[in-house]
Enzyme design. Structure first.
Site, mmCIF file in Angstrom:
data_model
loop_
_atom_site.group_PDB
_atom_site.id
_atom_site.type_symbol
_atom_site.label_atom_id
_atom_site.label_comp_id
_atom_site.label_asym_id
_atom_site.label_seq_id
_atom_site.Cartn_x
_atom_site.Cartn_y
_atom_site.Cartn_z
ATOM 1 N N ASP A 358 0.824 -1.216 0.000
ATOM 2 C CA ASP A 358 0.000 0.000 0.000
ATOM 3 C C ASP A 358 0.863 1.273 0.000
ATOM 4 O O ASP A 358 1.951 1.290 0.566
ATOM 5 C CB ASP A 358 -0.841 -0.051 1.294
ATOM 6 C CG ASP A 358 -2.057 0.827 1.223
ATOM 7 O OD1 ASP A 358 -2.177 1.619 0.283
ATOM 8 O OD2 ASP A 358 -2.896 0.712 2.142
ATOM 9 N N LYS A 471 -0.784 -8.390 -5.091
ATOM 10 C CA LYS A 471 -1.378 -8.681 -3.776
ATOM 11 C C LYS A 471 -2.738 -8.002 -3.751
ATOM 12 O O LYS A 471 -2.820 -6.777 -3.807
ATOM 13 C CB LYS A 471 -0.468 -8.137 -2.669
ATOM 14 C CG LYS A 471 -1.059 -8.220 -1.280
ATOM 15 C CD LYS A 471 -0.030 -7.846 -0.204
ATOM 16 C CE LYS A 471 -0.676 -7.817 1.172
ATOM 17 N NZ LYS A 471 0.272 -7.594 2.247
ATOM 18 N N TRP A 472 -3.812 -8.796 -3.695
ATOM 19 C CA TRP A 472 -5.200 -8.286 -3.759
ATOM 20 C C TRP A 472 -5.765 -8.224 -2.350
ATOM 21 O O TRP A 472 -6.002 -9.252 -1.725
ATOM 22 C CB TRP A 472 -6.033 -9.223 -4.643
ATOM 23 C CG TRP A 472 -7.456 -8.818 -4.876
ATOM 24 C CD1 TRP A 472 -8.409 -8.536 -3.947
ATOM 25 C CD2 TRP A 472 -8.101 -8.671 -6.149
ATOM 26 N NE1 TRP A 472 -9.599 -8.225 -4.543
ATOM 27 C CE2 TRP A 472 -9.442 -8.306 -5.904
ATOM 28 C CE3 TRP A 472 -7.694 -8.828 -7.476
ATOM 29 C CZ2 TRP A 472 -10.364 -8.099 -6.923
ATOM 30 C CZ3 TRP A 472 -8.611 -8.622 -8.494
ATOM 31 C CH2 TRP A 472 -9.929 -8.257 -8.219
ATOM 32 N N ASP A 473 -5.987 -7.007 -1.878
ATOM 33 C CA ASP A 473 -6.434 -6.806 -0.499
ATOM 34 C C ASP A 473 -7.924 -6.439 -0.467
ATOM 35 O O ASP A 473 -8.505 -6.059 -1.496
ATOM 36 C CB ASP A 473 -5.595 -5.660 0.104
ATOM 37 C CG ASP A 473 -5.421 -5.775 1.606
ATOM 38 O OD1 ASP A 473 -6.158 -6.553 2.230
ATOM 39 O OD2 ASP A 473 -4.551 -5.076 2.158
ATOM 40 N N ASP A 543 -2.799 -10.737 9.396
ATOM 41 C CA ASP A 543 -1.912 -9.584 9.576
ATOM 42 C C ASP A 543 -1.069 -9.743 10.828
ATOM 43 O O ASP A 543 -0.194 -8.928 11.088
ATOM 44 C CB ASP A 543 -2.730 -8.294 9.684
ATOM 45 C CG ASP A 543 -2.976 -7.684 8.317
ATOM 46 O OD1 ASP A 543 -2.433 -8.208 7.327
ATOM 47 O OD2 ASP A 543 -3.706 -6.686 8.238
HETATM 48 C C1 DGJ Z 1 -4.003 -5.192 5.112
HETATM 49 C C2 DGJ Z 1 -3.070 -6.263 4.669
HETATM 50 O O1 DGJ Z 1 -3.377 -7.479 5.244
HETATM 51 C C3 DGJ Z 1 -1.634 -5.828 4.978
HETATM 52 O O2 DGJ Z 1 -0.731 -6.835 4.681
HETATM 53 C C4 DGJ Z 1 -1.352 -4.595 4.174
HETATM 54 O O3 DGJ Z 1 -1.364 -4.907 2.814
HETATM 55 C C5 DGJ Z 1 -2.361 -3.511 4.492
HETATM 56 N N1 DGJ Z 1 -3.711 -3.984 4.398
HETATM 57 C C6 DGJ Z 1 -2.170 -2.329 3.587
HETATM 58 O O4 DGJ Z 1 -3.138 -1.399 3.712
#
Ligand code: DGJ
Length: 734
Positions: A358, A471-473, A543
């Site tokens: 991010d 990486k798709w969040d 996380d």
């Molecule tokens: C939540 C994700 O799980 C983290 O690894 C990271 O990418 C943050 N969002 C970034 O905003």
């Protein structure tokens, strides 16, 4: 003639109700070791007779009495798919309201078809119909022979005059009869996903569900284990595993009736979800993934892992690279130099992929915090003046692959996208839209939003030809649901259409980018299900990167989902989520049981830590094929409360294995770790070598050769026993 008929049947690829089936009235769905058995009764009901170890002879099931079961008020036996109506007063799999207001449905056998998809997969479709209404329900079973997995789904269509209200439609129903039933399910929250609970079911209904629409697995998961006649054991006893392949609202219910039968129902949650089905249209449920073992939950996990590698991951046969992700090392606070320095340092100790998390986008509203700019997927020119291509090329020149973070389902209230498309935001009429993590959700039931998501992905990948990973969040769930796109009458379609819209976007993305690696991340393990996983290569389990907590999270996660897809990163100390301080060795020893990565500022590694990290990354590359492609055997569960955790992976040919053990607490000076190994070849001789040593060896036999049967019968002991002590052993055939 017989050969000709067979050729024709093979060419057509399917067989409709073979004569033998017609004679016997039995339908079986089988894998190499498992069978589901159904029989057609005289009144044309399809009876659910059996799911378990495979049968040679199924004809005894023709006996009209269902194992001499007393009359339970339901009928003489559970049917394959109970609709509300007749004497079925339990939670039904199907509930409809017909055009004329009638609330009941009866389903009888119409026909069935068996088709070999290829030499490993057989599809069986059992068609049911209502004798009174033109309503048709197809039950679809795909049997994966080698992996012993059966996927089940349902579709419904009708020819009534007007819309049919589908109020509940489960993907699968399973009736069981035992003296007791033990359910393993999962609960948690952000940073503590997949906390395991095992409980004995009691009469009544137990529901495991989500109504969050997105991030549905953050606080519970749609996967469960069911053990008969006692808690689930690794190597003994009957265990069923179920996992719903759906990223939207779900509900699994476990209902014990007055005869002691357990009725398991799993599918999309019926909460605020009535689907108004037009005549001639079809509604398809997600798949329920089933497996079973009469020799414990270890085999259940190995079945699911094999199946995942072969069918449920984007590139299940790829070995995944060692990653450095920028999040915990830089958060939003970086410049071009911060990133190139991280890449330089990562290259120095053998990392293979750099992922920019991010914070790289937004110009009108620069993304320097989580408050702004989601939706504005243009490179922030001030932060990264030479763009993403410069960084990606920089990484590639240093021998690393390059990946980048996106969250395309979301929009910040303060963003150009929110200003331009307020009608794209999920909202409940005129009510305030409640932000979560300062963001709103885009309405994926709207095809224009699906197009935007696909376009975003395309454009981000096009930022550099060197991008090979996304990486798709997804950092919020749905509350106050509602769609400007769906009609007033069809607001209750939102939950289904959002998820179908997401999958449709994924389909198009995968068509455009078949070779890109995609990580499934949703605030950590917020979207951990087989529905989404098939578009991805791996997932971010949590996380929480604290190694001690990860042992618990990864243990539960890997009951269903394979180690190769479990992104597990070494982070700094004290840990950013928990403040706990674990030695670097322990952090590596934990992360090396999944897809190893790092989540720190490499500059924070000092002194002996750097050579240790370099050595550990080298060791991981040595054991990677075993961890990512091998069979998992669990030895000690962290949930047992004994303060130990231990498991091993074994290559398919049993020539190589890697063993992990952890001490989770101080055990007292006289207590020591001991365990018997599993899954090795008893006849082979194995050399045991300790890896990632930080001082003296913890295994008395380090470097020595042992017979497989000795390791499995006598076992091994280790000199670990303080909190954060751990051992990794490489076991190789001599
Ligand atoms: C939540 C994700 O799980 C983290 O690894 C990271 O990418 C943050 N969002 C970034 O905003």
């Amino acid at each position: 003639m017989k050969a000709l008929l067979l050729t024709v049947a093979l060419l057509l690829g399917c067989i409709t109700a073979s004569s033998q089936d017609k004679d016997t009235g039995i339908i079986t769905v089988s894998t190499n070791d498992l069978s589901m058995v159904f029989s057609i009764s005289a009144d044309k009901k399809v009876v659910y007779n059996y799911f378990g170890d495979k049968f040679q002879h199924v004809s005894p099931f023709l006996n009209k009495k269902y194992k001499e079961q007393p009359d339970n008020g339901i009928g003489y036996a559970p049917v394959i798919y109970p609709a509300y109506g007749g004497r079925f007063f339990l939670n039904p799999a199907l509930k409809l309201t017909h055009n004329d207001g009638v609330q009941t449905t009866e389903l009888i056998y119409a026909d069935h078809q068996v088709k070999n998809i290829d030499n490993n997969r057989t599809e069986t479709v059992i068609r049911l119909k209502d004798p009174l209404y033109p309503v048709f329900v197809n039950l679809n079973f795909t049997a994966y022979r080698k992996e012993n997995v059966i996927c089940q789904s349902v579709s419904i269509s009708h020819q009534e005059k007007n819309k049919l209200a589908v109020e509940n439609i489960a993907s699968a129903y399973l009736p069981l009869h035992a003296d007791s039933y033990y359910l393993t399910h999962f609960h948690g929250a952000w940073a503590s996903e997949m906390q395991l609970v095992e409980e004995k079911l009691t009469p009544g209904v137990k529901r495991v569900e989500s109504k969050k629409g997105v991030r549905t697995t953050q606080s519970e998961n749609s996967s469960f284990l069911l053990s008969l006649n006692g808690p689930a054991n690794e190597d003994r006893g009957e265990v069923y595993a179920g996992s719903l392949a759906w990223s939207g609202n779900y509900l699994s219910s476990f209902e014990i009736d007055e005869c002691g039968l357990l009725h398991v129902m799993s599918g999309m949650n019926d909460f605020a979800s009535t689907y108004n089905l037009e005549p001639g249209k079809t509604l398809q449920t997600p798949e329920m993934v089933w497996t079973y073992s009469s020799t414990g939950k270890g085999q259940v996990s190995r079945n699911l892992h094999d199946w995942s590698r072969n069918y449920a991951l984007a590139h299940g046969d790829w070995e995944l690279p060692v990653v450095l992700n920028s999040w915990e090392g830089a958060y939003f606070d970086f410049s071009e130099k911060t990133i190139t320095d991280m890449i330089d340092d990562a290259a120095a100790f053998g990392v293979e992929m750099f992922v920019l998390d991010d914070g790289w986008f937004g110009n009108k509203y620069p993304r320097n915090s989580d408050k702004v700019s989601l939706g504005d997927w243009q490179v922030n020119k001030k932060k990264l003046p030479r763009g993403i291509d410069y960084l990606a090329k920089y990484a590639v020149d240093k021998g690393l692959k390059f990946g980048i973070w996106i969250e395309p389902e979301m929009v910040s209230p303060k963003s150009e996208l929110a200003e331009k498309h307020p009608e794209w935001i999920v909202k409940s009429g005129k009510r305030d839209i409640i932000p979560m993590r300062n963001q709103w959700l885009l309405d994926l039931s709207n095809p224009a939003v699906q197009d935007f998501v696909v376009k975003t992905f395309d454009e981000v990948v096009a930022l550099s030809p060197h991008i090979s990973y996304i990486k798709w969040d997804a950092n919020r769930h749905v509350d106050n649901f509602g769609s400007d796109y769906l009609s007033k009458e069809n607001q209750t379609h939102f939950w289904i259409e959002y998820t179908k819209g997401l999958y449709s976007a994924y389909e198009r993305i995968r068509e455009n980018h078949p070779d890109i690696m995609i990580q499934l991340c949703s605030s950590g393990g917020g979207r951990l299900d087989f529905g989404a996983l098939k578009y991805h290569d791996e997932f971010w389990a949590s996380d929480n990167t604290n190694s001690l907590d990860r042992i618990f999270i990864q243990y539960s996660t890997n009951l269903f989902f394979p180690a190769k897809a479990t992104a597990a990163h070494v982070s700094t100390t004290p840990n950013h989520q928990t403040g706990m301080m674990a030695p670097l060795k322990f952090r590596f020893d934990v992360a090396m049981t999944g897809r190893l990565g790092m989540e720190l500022q490499p500059k924070d590694l000092t002194g002996d830590e750097l050579p240790f990290a370099e050595e550990a990354v080298k060791n991981y590359k040595r054991i990677r094929p075993i961890v990512q492609m091998g069979d998992l055997y669990r030895l000690k569960s962290p949930y047992d409360g004994n303060g130990w955790a231990s498991h091993m992976y074994i290559s398919k040919d049993k020539k190589e294995s890697v063993f992990f053990a952890y001490s989770l607490k101080y055990h007292g000076r006289t207590t020591f770790f001991e365990t018997k190994l599993k899954g090795l070849d008893p006849a082979k001789m194995y050399k045991v070598t300790e890896l990632n040593k930080a001082g003296n060896s913890t295994f008395y036999g380090d470097g020595q050769v042992f017979p497989g049967d000795y390791l499995m019968k006598a076992g091994i002991s280790l000199t670990i026993g303080n909190t954060y002590e751990s051992t990794v052993l490489l076991i190789t055939e001599q």
